[in-house]
Design a protein around this motif. Structure first.
Motif, mmCIF file in Angstrom:
data_model
loop_
_atom_site.group_PDB
_atom_site.id
_atom_site.type_symbol
_atom_site.label_atom_id
_atom_site.label_comp_id
_atom_site.label_asym_id
_atom_site.label_seq_id
_atom_site.Cartn_x
_atom_site.Cartn_y
_atom_site.Cartn_z
ATOM 1 N N LYS A 1 54.734 62.615 9.402
ATOM 2 C CA LYS A 1 53.140 63.190 8.908
ATOM 3 C C LYS A 1 52.683 63.832 9.872
ATOM 4 O O LYS A 1 51.580 64.559 9.869
ATOM 5 C CB LYS A 1 52.283 61.745 8.461
ATOM 6 C CG LYS A 1 53.103 61.188 7.161
ATOM 7 C CD LYS A 1 53.099 62.351 6.041
ATOM 8 C CE LYS A 1 53.398 61.724 4.544
ATOM 9 N NZ LYS A 1 53.581 62.614 3.385
ATOM 10 N N SER B 1 55.259 58.013 10.599
ATOM 11 C CA SER B 1 54.193 58.550 11.343
ATOM 12 C C SER B 1 54.635 59.803 12.039
ATOM 13 O O SER B 1 53.767 60.891 11.865
ATOM 14 C CB SER B 1 53.761 57.553 12.195
ATOM 15 O OG SER B 1 53.034 56.613 11.770
ATOM 16 N N SER C 1 58.166 56.796 2.463
ATOM 17 C CA SER C 1 58.142 55.829 3.453
ATOM 18 C C SER C 1 59.346 55.321 3.956
ATOM 19 O O SER C 1 60.492 55.560 3.183
ATOM 20 C CB SER C 1 56.962 54.706 3.328
ATOM 21 O OG SER C 1 56.829 54.085 4.553
ATOM 22 N N ALA D 1 48.748 57.886 8.828
ATOM 23 C CA ALA D 1 49.880 57.562 9.737
ATOM 24 C C ALA D 1 50.081 58.822 10.542
ATOM 25 O O ALA D 1 50.816 58.378 11.712
ATOM 26 C CB ALA D 1 51.155 57.158 9.054
ATOM 27 N N GLY D 2 49.847 60.034 10.157
ATOM 28 C CA GLY D 2 49.933 60.907 10.945
ATOM 29 C C GLY D 2 48.791 61.143 12.212
ATOM 30 O O GLY D 2 49.037 61.965 13.304
ATOM 31 N N HIS E 1 47.509 58.093 13.632
ATOM 32 C CA HIS E 1 47.676 56.854 14.302
ATOM 33 C C HIS E 1 49.278 56.252 14.229
ATOM 34 O O HIS E 1 49.347 56.202 13.094
ATOM 35 C CB HIS E 1 46.808 55.870 14.093
ATOM 36 C CG HIS E 1 45.075 56.383 14.613
ATOM 37 N ND1 HIS E 1 44.855 56.598 15.628
ATOM 38 C CD2 HIS E 1 44.303 56.667 13.647
ATOM 39 C CE1 HIS E 1 43.576 56.759 15.677
ATOM 40 N NE2 HIS E 1 43.169 57.016 14.448
ATOM 41 N N ALA E 2 49.837 56.238 15.091
ATOM 42 C CA ALA E 2 51.380 55.597 14.961
ATOM 43 C C ALA E 2 51.175 54.175 14.155
ATOM 44 O O ALA E 2 50.586 53.224 14.453
ATOM 45 C CB ALA E 2 52.020 55.436 16.154
ATOM 46 N N ILE E 3 52.271 54.153 13.194
ATOM 47 C CA ILE E 3 52.526 52.976 12.406
ATOM 48 C C ILE E 3 53.894 52.315 12.650
ATOM 49 O O ILE E 3 54.728 53.279 12.339
ATOM 50 C CB ILE E 3 52.057 53.156 10.829
ATOM 51 C CG1 ILE E 3 50.559 53.438 10.566
ATOM 52 C CG2 ILE E 3 52.480 51.724 10.347
ATOM 53 C CD1 ILE E 3 50.328 53.582 9.410
#
Length: 401
Positions: free
Chosen positions: A151, A148, A86, A136-137, A139-141
């Protein structure tokens, strides 16, 4: 003996997966750049007399090192691309340069493809390939750099691989919040607030690495074949929740993953499904129901069939149980009926959110018209059982192969 290659094996999900596979008698090819941690893991694993585990200290961001993975590695039954990272810096994306972006993309997106290319000659027809992405792939973080995007790219890349190599079983595992060392580091750095994270998870808790290892073991088994080309989102329902109301922390601890499964079959002929679970009469068990009634719903009646099945289940189970529904493959002959199937699938997700505080789970399998029950037994055993207590609200499309 079956053999699996696992990247990112020295910590977190990869380490738990290595322990689970080795304990089940698999030969493990373990890949990580942390040579010391990798050696310590290797010493701790049970090993059969037939073949020793193989330890490969490799920096997966170095293409030349990755290319060596095909050398000295045995034929593989399964490959797990688990390594990832990350971005804990909190630097806004618009302020990051290409070097910072590329460092993360190299491991999360480029490395899995390079590992598969290097090991492709070792993967025979029927081999299983699992890429570990993230919620995270889906939904955007924000404030985590290109995590994101990387992923999301891995998910798309994996689904494309499934199309390109139909002779393999290719799937994506998309974990939610898992209490790994990486997540603990983000919590300690103030990048993740655990209370706020749990607030958006219907099941009210983070997962353990062992739960993700169980998912990987299933996806690396022949029983995962109906799911090839799909994403298995094991995230406590976080990817299906869209409300503003928060969830309270869970008060029910998950049952042990080896709790015997007791499966009740209703809504149709139970005989073809009895082999899913042998039964555990008089013993502590994990209660599960397989409801076949939606398969027989008439045109425009699927939503009501799912609702009726859910009502029956909820009337019989107060907590810690699962409902799995079999849905017919989409085959609407009139456009006016198309909404019924989508509404039924969203009903599954909505029920999962409402039931989460009681650790009641609901998932659906959309099955082909030429359904072969034995081909789904292993899948049902996982989805309905105690190894999947962090899986809820999902509709999985089962392909006939």
């Amino acid at each position: 003996m079956q053999t699996v290659l696992i990247t990112g094996a020295a910590s977190g999900i990869g380490r738990e997966a290595a322990r689970l596979f080795a304990g089940a008698g698999w030969q493990c090819v373990l890949v990580d750049r942390n040579e010391e941690a990798l050696a310590a893991l290797g010493r701790s694993l049970p090993c059969t007399a037939a073949a020793a585990h193989v330890l490969r200290a490799v920096d997966l961001t170095d293409a030349r090192q990755v290319a060596t993975l095909g050398q000295g590695t045995p034929t593989l039954d399964a490959l797990v691309n688990n390594a990832g990272m990350s971005d804990p810096s909190g630097t806004p994306l618009a302020e990051q340069d290409a070097v910072q972006l590329d460092r993360l993309l190299a491991l999360n997106l480029a490395a899995p493809a390079a590992v598969i290319d290097a090991c492709a000659p070792l993967l025979e027809p029927g081999a299983r390939v699992v890429n570990v992405a993230s919620g995270a792939g889906l939904h955007a973080i924000p404030w985590r750099g290109a995590y994101s995007p990387s992923k999301a790219g891995l998910i798309a890349q994996t689904l494309a691989l499934a199309q390109a190599r139909p002779d393999w079983c290719v799937t994506v595992l998309a974990p939610g919040f898992v209490r790994t060392e990486l997540v603990d580091g983000l919590i300690q750095a103030g990048r993740i607030d655990p209370a706020r994270a749990v607030n958006k998870i219907p099941l009210g808790r983070m997962a353990s690495p062992a739960e993700m290892a169980q998912a990987l073991q299933f996806l690396c088994s022949p029983g995962a074949l109906p799911l090839s080309g799909q994403v298995l989102a094991v995230n406590g329902g976080s990817s299906i929740y869209g409300g503003s109301q928060g969830f309270a922390p869970a008060t029910l601890a998950p049952l042990p993953q080896d709790t015997p499964l007791q499966l009740e079959v209703c809504g149709g002929d139970a005989a073809p499904w009895r082999a899913v679970a042998p039964g555990s009469a008089g013993q502590p068990h994990y209660a599960a129901c397989l409801d076949l009634s939606p398969l027989h719903a008439g045109a425009g009646k699927l939503l009501h069939a799912v609702h009726a099945a859910a009502a029956r289940f909820a009337a019989r189970h107060a907590q810690q149980a699962s409902l799995t529904l079999l849905l017919p493959a989409a085959a609407e002959s009139r456009w006016q009926d198309a909404g019924d199937g989508a509404a039924a699938r969203m009903l599954v997700s909505t029920l999962a959110c409402e039931w989460g505080s009681r650790a009641l789970r609901i998932n659906a399998l959309q099955v082909p018209a030429d359904l072969d029950p034995p081909a789904l037994h292993a899948l049902l055993r996982y989805v309905a059982g105690p190894a999947a207590q962090y899986l809820t609200g999902q509709t999985l499309v089962c392909a006939s192969r």
